[in-house]
Design a protein around this motif. Structure first.
Motif, PDB file in Angstrom:
ATOM      1  N   THR A   7     -25.740 -10.463   5.967  1.00 59.51           N
ATOM      2  CA  THR A   7     -25.912 -11.880   5.711  1.00 59.51           C
ATOM      3  C   THR A   7     -24.971 -12.288   4.588  1.00 59.51           C
ATOM      4  OG1 THR A   7     -28.204 -11.766   6.382  1.00 59.51           O
ATOM      5  CG2 THR A   7     -27.557 -13.668   5.067  1.00 59.51           C
ATOM      6  N   THR A   9     -23.349 -15.464   2.221  1.00 61.58           N
ATOM      7  CA  THR A   9     -23.661 -16.807   1.749  1.00 61.58           C
ATOM      8  C   THR A   9     -22.429 -17.584   1.319  1.00 61.58           C
ATOM      9  OG1 THR A   9     -24.068 -16.003  -0.490  1.00 61.58           O
ATOM     10  CG2 THR A   9     -25.965 -16.128   0.997  1.00 61.58           C
ATOM     11  N   GLY A  60     -20.019 -22.408   0.698  1.00 61.88           N
ATOM     12  CA  GLY A  60     -21.248 -21.861   1.253  1.00 61.88           C
ATOM     13  C   GLY A  60     -21.596 -22.456   2.607  1.00 61.88           C
ATOM     14  N   LYS A  61     -22.640 -21.908   3.199  1.00 59.04           N
ATOM     15  CA  LYS A  61     -23.131 -22.406   4.490  1.00 59.04           C
ATOM     16  C   LYS A  61     -23.583 -23.853   4.347  1.00 59.04           C
ATOM     17  CE  LYS A  61     -24.463 -18.146   6.667  1.00 59.04           C
ATOM     18  NZ  LYS A  61     -25.475 -17.383   7.360  1.00 59.04           N
TER      19      LYS A  61
END
Length: 99
Positions: A7, A9, A60-61
């Motif tokens: 994952t 970020t 970032g997302k």
């Protein structure tokens, strides 16, 4: 190797934005033939980031549109991705780093 098992970020990426899919494909072919991404971004991209060779910095997302985010957070690093169609046009995306 694809990094989708982790994952991330934050991502660092560059892109070239053009209005036409055919031009986008042509630019990708040139990059794959070792043309300079930076030079092509400065010459062809319609995004303000063209002034800095398409460099979008670290983000970032959720900062970019969903179609863009999907690619930058899942595609392999250091391979030009695209064309990626968004509401802004067609993108070539080069993901250089993820954290």
């Amino acid at each position: 190797m694809n990094d989708t098992s982790q994952t991330f970020t934050k991502v660092k990426a560059r892109h070239i934005l053009v209005a036409d899919e055919a031009l986008c494909n042509s630019l990708k072919a040139q990059i794959n033939s070792f043309e300079d991404f930076d030079r092509l971004a400065r010459e062809y991209s319609t995004c303000p980031s063209a002034k800095v060779g398409g460099d979008l910095g670290i983000f970032g997302k959720g900062v970019m549109v969903p179609e863009f985010d999907e690619v930058v957070f899942s595609a392999p690093l250091n391979e030009v991705q695209g064309p990626v169609k968004t509401q802004f046009g067609y993108h070539l995306i080069w993901i250089t780093n993820r954290k």
